[in-house]
Design a protein around this motif. Sequence first.
Motif, PDB file in Angstrom:
ATOM      1  N   LEU A  15       0.821  -1.211   0.000  1.00  0.00           N
ATOM      2  CA  LEU A  15       0.000   0.000   0.000  1.00  0.00           C
ATOM      3  C   LEU A  15       0.858   1.266   0.000  1.00  0.00           C
ATOM      4  O   LEU A  15       0.381   2.336  -0.340  1.00  0.00           O
ATOM      5  N   MET A  16       2.111   1.115   0.387  1.00  0.00           N
ATOM      6  CA  MET A  16       2.998   2.263   0.522  1.00  0.00           C
ATOM      7  C   MET A  16       3.669   2.589  -0.816  1.00  0.00           C
ATOM      8  O   MET A  16       4.080   1.701  -1.552  1.00  0.00           O
ATOM      9  N   ILE A  17       3.774   3.882  -1.102  1.00  0.00           N
ATOM     10  CA  ILE A  17       4.461   4.376  -2.293  1.00  0.00           C
ATOM     11  C   ILE A  17       5.760   5.027  -1.834  1.00  0.00           C
ATOM     12  O   ILE A  17       5.770   5.780  -0.856  1.00  0.00           O
ATOM     13  N   ASP A  18       6.834   4.770  -2.529  1.00  0.00           N
ATOM     14  CA  ASP A  18       8.113   5.389  -2.211  1.00  0.00           C
ATOM     15  C   ASP A  18       8.043   6.886  -2.490  1.00  0.00           C
ATOM     16  O   ASP A  18       7.504   7.316  -3.522  1.00  0.00           O
ATOM     17  N   PHE A  19       8.589   7.698  -1.595  1.00  0.00           N
ATOM     18  CA  PHE A  19       8.537   9.155  -1.738  1.00  0.00           C
ATOM     19  C   PHE A  19       9.132   9.633  -3.059  1.00  0.00           C
ATOM     20  O   PHE A  19       8.568  10.491  -3.723  1.00  0.00           O
ATOM     21  N   ASP A  20      10.279   9.080  -3.444  1.00  0.00           N
ATOM     22  CA  ASP A  20      10.916   9.522  -4.690  1.00  0.00           C
ATOM     23  C   ASP A  20      10.005   9.283  -5.889  1.00  0.00           C
ATOM     24  O   ASP A  20       9.904  10.134  -6.776  1.00  0.00           O
ATOM     25  N   MET A  82     -10.147   3.762   2.967  1.00  0.00           N
ATOM     26  CA  MET A  82      -9.526   4.866   2.237  1.00  0.00           C
ATOM     27  C   MET A  82      -8.027   4.666   2.058  1.00  0.00           C
ATOM     28  O   MET A  82      -7.417   5.303   1.201  1.00  0.00           O
ATOM     29  N   ALA A  83      -7.440   3.753   2.821  1.00  0.00           N
ATOM     30  CA  ALA A  83      -6.024   3.437   2.634  1.00  0.00           C
ATOM     31  C   ALA A  83      -5.770   2.868   1.237  1.00  0.00           C
ATOM     32  O   ALA A  83      -4.640   2.892   0.752  1.00  0.00           O
ATOM     33  N   PHE A  84      -6.819   2.388   0.577  1.00  0.00           N
ATOM     34  CA  PHE A  84      -6.697   1.884  -0.788  1.00  0.00           C
ATOM     35  C   PHE A  84      -6.977   2.971  -1.832  1.00  0.00           C
ATOM     36  O   PHE A  84      -6.853   2.736  -3.014  1.00  0.00           O
ATOM     37  N   ARG A  85      -7.410   4.143  -1.392  1.00  0.00           N
ATOM     38  CA  ARG A  85      -7.865   5.171  -2.329  1.00  0.00           C
ATOM     39  C   ARG A  85      -7.034   6.445  -2.361  1.00  0.00           C
ATOM     40  O   ARG A  85      -7.254   7.291  -3.219  1.00  0.00           O
ATOM     41  N   ILE A  88      -0.464   6.592   0.113  1.00  0.00           N
ATOM     42  CA  ILE A  88       0.219   6.581   1.400  1.00  0.00           C
ATOM     43  C   ILE A  88       1.696   6.463   1.059  1.00  0.00           C
ATOM     44  O   ILE A  88       2.131   5.483   0.466  1.00  0.00           O
ATOM     45  N   VAL A  89       2.436   7.492   1.401  1.00  0.00           N
ATOM     46  CA  VAL A  89       3.804   7.656   0.915  1.00  0.00           C
ATOM     47  C   VAL A  89       4.793   7.398   2.033  1.00  0.00           C
ATOM     48  O   VAL A  89       4.726   8.028   3.097  1.00  0.00           O
ATOM     49  N   SER A  90       5.710   6.503   1.787  1.00  0.00           N
ATOM     50  CA  SER A  90       6.732   6.153   2.757  1.00  0.00           C
ATOM     51  C   SER A  90       7.908   7.114   2.623  1.00  0.00           C
ATOM     52  O   SER A  90       8.449   7.297   1.532  1.00  0.00           O
TER      53      SER A  90
END
Length: 186
Positions: A15-20, A82-85, A88-90
Amino acid sequence: AAHQGIVAIVDSAALMIDFDDFVRTLEPTSDTLLVLLDELTDPHNVGAIIRSAAAFGASGVLMPYHNQAPVTGAVVKASAGMAFRIPIVSIGNVNYTIGLLKDRGFQVYGLEMKGSEEVTKETFTEPTLLIVGNEAKGIRQKTGELCDKMLRVPMHPRCESLNASVSVAVVLYEWSKEHPKALRGK
């Protein structure tokens, strides 16, 4: 456990997206709002903030790797899905992330019980980064020093404080009143 008749196995790390990766595609406008969680420990607060961020048109929720409640089943449930929508950025270093976003034109607001500015009187004209601190300790000192303004939610004097997720929801609502395009998803 209380459930809604659905069973699923979810890789919360997925679920997490890398910040870069996230920032590479981000084209901030005055209608861009990001919420940064600064060491929140209650998964219910994290989930409720994700839900409010999605409801009020935020572009993403930034979460540090360390000293932060991770995305778990409790977070997903409190977010009402909403965590799927919403992205969410790591992120790694919080202060480094703030510096990068400032360089991209973001106005940085800290949310603090004794903030110098009332959120109801603030005008959000630039891309916005809202930082919410730990439930007990608030925003860390070095992080607070990077904020352009510290916001507070006005309250009746008989009430000492609001829950972190409730305070964030109030600020997000105030921001969204000035940014109706964000509520329409455009």
